[in-house]
Design an enzyme around this catalytic site. Structure first.
Site, PDB file in Angstrom:
ATOM      1  N   GLY A  17       0.818  -1.200   0.000  1.00  0.00           N
ATOM      2  CA  GLY A  17       0.000   0.000   0.000  1.00  0.00           C
ATOM      3  C   GLY A  17       0.854   1.253   0.000  1.00  0.00           C
ATOM      4  O   GLY A  17       1.995   1.251  -0.462  1.00  0.00           O
ATOM      5  N   SER A  18       0.307   2.307   0.559  1.00  0.00           N
ATOM      6  CA  SER A  18       0.987   3.594   0.569  1.00  0.00           C
ATOM      7  C   SER A  18       2.098   3.619   1.618  1.00  0.00           C
ATOM      8  O   SER A  18       2.111   2.830   2.571  1.00  0.00           O
ATOM      9  CB  SER A  18      -0.005   4.716   0.877  1.00  0.00           C
ATOM     10  OG  SER A  18      -0.473   4.613   2.214  1.00  0.00           O
ATOM     11  N   GLY A  26       2.321   2.033   5.385  1.00  0.00           N
ATOM     12  CA  GLY A  26       3.442   1.204   5.807  1.00  0.00           C
ATOM     13  C   GLY A  26       4.128   1.713   7.048  1.00  0.00           C
ATOM     14  O   GLY A  26       4.587   0.919   7.893  1.00  0.00           O
ATOM     15  N   GLU A  30       5.684  -3.514   1.015  1.00  0.00           N
ATOM     16  CA  GLU A  30       5.797  -3.106  -0.387  1.00  0.00           C
ATOM     17  C   GLU A  30       4.984  -1.830  -0.535  1.00  0.00           C
ATOM     18  O   GLU A  30       3.757  -1.862  -0.617  1.00  0.00           O
ATOM     19  CB  GLU A  30       5.256  -4.195  -1.319  1.00  0.00           C
ATOM     20  CG  GLU A  30       6.020  -5.502  -1.256  1.00  0.00           C
ATOM     21  CD  GLU A  30       7.389  -5.435  -1.907  1.00  0.00           C
ATOM     22  OE1 GLU A  30       7.746  -4.355  -2.437  1.00  0.00           O
ATOM     23  OE2 GLU A  30       8.108  -6.439  -1.885  1.00  0.00           O
TER      24      GLU A  30
END
EC number: 1.2.1.3
Length: 511
Positions: free
Chosen positions: A242-243, A247, A264
């Site tokens: 995600g963003s 994270g 990721e």
């Protein structure tokens, strides 16, 4: 070029129900108060019930019970389950691809490619099930053997994003299963039907393999469900896509309980175009990487750092291609650019283009909304190319939409500096016919990204290599190479068969 006809809500709902039924999903699940919309026309695709945060605890408990059995199952037997999963995914490839297109707006070829990626990672994982190697090291003590072994880690929580609604799950699940770990999956709220279909296919494989029923579970819900999974003490690994902001929150919460994280996150990917580049090849590589998936991949090319001697030529070529990109219904043959996921993505794109112009940029092509009259709640846009005088503030931020910035450079040192001068570090490319330039780009002093390519774009990584990036991309690695080690725990073993008890480092502790 824009197609004007869009399918009706009834058409899309019928396609979704047929695909789900063929995958083995109980259609009674399509009842509830939560509404799922299709970005193709902005209308309702399905209604369903979400998992409550409290139900996550029960899912994790069931996964822990399954782990107690699965960790003692021989790895090749675990691989047999994944082999069957891959075969069933092949059988249902078209159905799952249909759901991906309906839920996130991918064109048919990209949706089919995503499912093929799932099949490929299953093939990789099956081979891996016989290659979970440890090492034997020389001991300094006579009559001793020193070695390391790898063991299943525990429950893996997977949190996936909308742009790859099924492939990311498969990267984690296929590898986790052969490593001996059960999976609890929290898919994107925008793609619950694709998740239900994949889970049903895996449940069939589990039943046929007589494996523990709760090796795979899906929890569909909002941020509260994801947070409960992140905070759960019995979830050994959280793999989150995600963003960067998401994270940061996930990483801190998991670290607070001494769990493991695989992140990721964002990408702000660049290609360097040198004077020696083959511009025909370069344009093809750029257009797919920048406009594919309507600019909504983490590996989407967002910056082209182009030598000033070829800037004008490249700009003209890109503008010509962008003006002809077929935009519209992603399920129609010939469409290359489908919709944005929703209105917030369109607003972010509009704001980025405005700021780019405020910072001296010139929009060469694109940015206009398409098909607004045909579907007011669907957001189709013409991908944009913006020529910038330099790498300004907006260029260093990721905008999850098809905006491509052209930035001039004069020498390779400057180009490498521009490539690395962003917070993200996922994917990068160089287009060159000069071997020395390519080698410099791949060297330790070259690109600081996790994916470093020569004469291909930034998108389209193969499953055989480890996928992931550095800096604000999170540092995680999924899929190929030795990414499997993330899903296992390492033990260092010392075996004394000497009949004596010598101590390491020559320590004397005689009693």
């Amino acid at each position: 070029m824009t197609t004007t006809a869009l399918p009706t809500a009834d058409d899309l709902q019928a396609q979704a129900r047929s695909a789900l039924e063929r995958c083995g999903v109980d259609l009674d699940l399509l009842t509830g108060e939560q509404t799922s919309h299709s970005p193709i026309n902005g209308e309702t695709l399905a209604n369903l019930s979400w998992t409550s945060a409290d139900e996550v605890d029960a899912c994790v408990a069931r996964a822990r019970d399954a782990f107690a059995i699965w960790r003692d199952t021989p790895a090749p037997a675990r691989g047999a389950l994944v082999r069957r999963l891959g075969a069933l995914l092949m059988e249902h490839k078209a159905d799952i691809a249909t759901l991906v297109s309906l839920e996130v707006g991918k064109i048919t070829s990209e949706a089919l490619g995503e499912v093929q990626e799932m099949i490929d990672v299953c093939d990789f994982a099956v081979g891996l099930s016989r290659q979970l190697y440890g090492r034997t090291m020389p001991s300094e003590r006579p009559g001793h053997r020193l070695m390391e072994t790898w063991h299943p880690l525990g429950v893996v929580g997977v949190i996936s994003a909308f742009n790859f609604p099924v492939a990311v799950w498969s990267w984690n699940t296929a590898i986790a299963l052969v490593c001996g770990d059960p999976v609890v999956w929290k898919p994107s709220e925008t793609a619950p039907l694709s998740a239900l279909a994949c889970n049903a296919v895996l449940q069939q494989a589990i039943a046929e393999a007589a494996a523990p029923a709760n090796l795979s579970q899906v929890v569909i819900g909002g941020a509260d469900v994801g947070q409960r999974l992140v905070d759960h003490q019995d979830v050994a690994l959280i793999s989150a896509t995600g963003s960067t902001r998401m994270g940061q929150a996930v990483g801190q919460r998991v670290a607070a309980r001494f769990g493991r994280c695989l992140l990721e996150l964002g990408g702000n990917n660049a290609a360097i175009v040198t004077p020696s580049a083959d511009l025909d090849l370069t344009v093809r590589g750029i257009v797919f990487a920048a406009a594919g998936t309507a600019g909504q991949r983490c590996t989407t090319m967002r910056r082209v750092i182009v030598h000033e001697s070829v800037l004008d030529d490249l700009a003209k070529r890109l503008t010509s291609v962008y003006e002809r990109l077929p935009i519209g219904d992603p399920t129609t043959d010939g469409t290359l650019v489908g919709p944005l996921i929703g209105g917030s993505a369109y607003q972010a794109m509009t704001a980025a283009l405005g700021q780019a112009q405020d910072e001296g940029g010139k929009v060469l092509v694109g940015g206009e909304r398409q098909l607004a009259d045909a579907a007011s709640d669907a957001y189709y846009v013409q991908p944009a190319v913006v020529q910038m005088p330099q790498q300004t503030q907006i260029v260093t931020r990721e905008t999850f939409a098809p905006v491509l910035y052209l930035i001039p450079y004069t020498d390779l040192d400057e180009a490498l500096s521009l490539n690395n001068a962003v917070p993200q570090g996922l994917s990068s490319s160089i287009f060159t016919e000069d071997q020395a330039e390519a080698e410099r780009f791949m060297s330790a002093a070259g690109s600081d990204c996790g994916l470093v390519n020569v004469n291909i774009g930034t998108s389209g990584a193969e499953i055989g290599g480890a996928f992931g990036g550095e800096k604000e991309t999170g540092g995680g690695r999924e899929s190929g190479s030795d990414a499997w080690r993330t899903y296992m725990r390492r033990a260092t073993n010392t075996v004394n068969y000497s009949g004596e008890l010598p101590l390491a480092q020559g320590v004397d502790f005689s009693v």
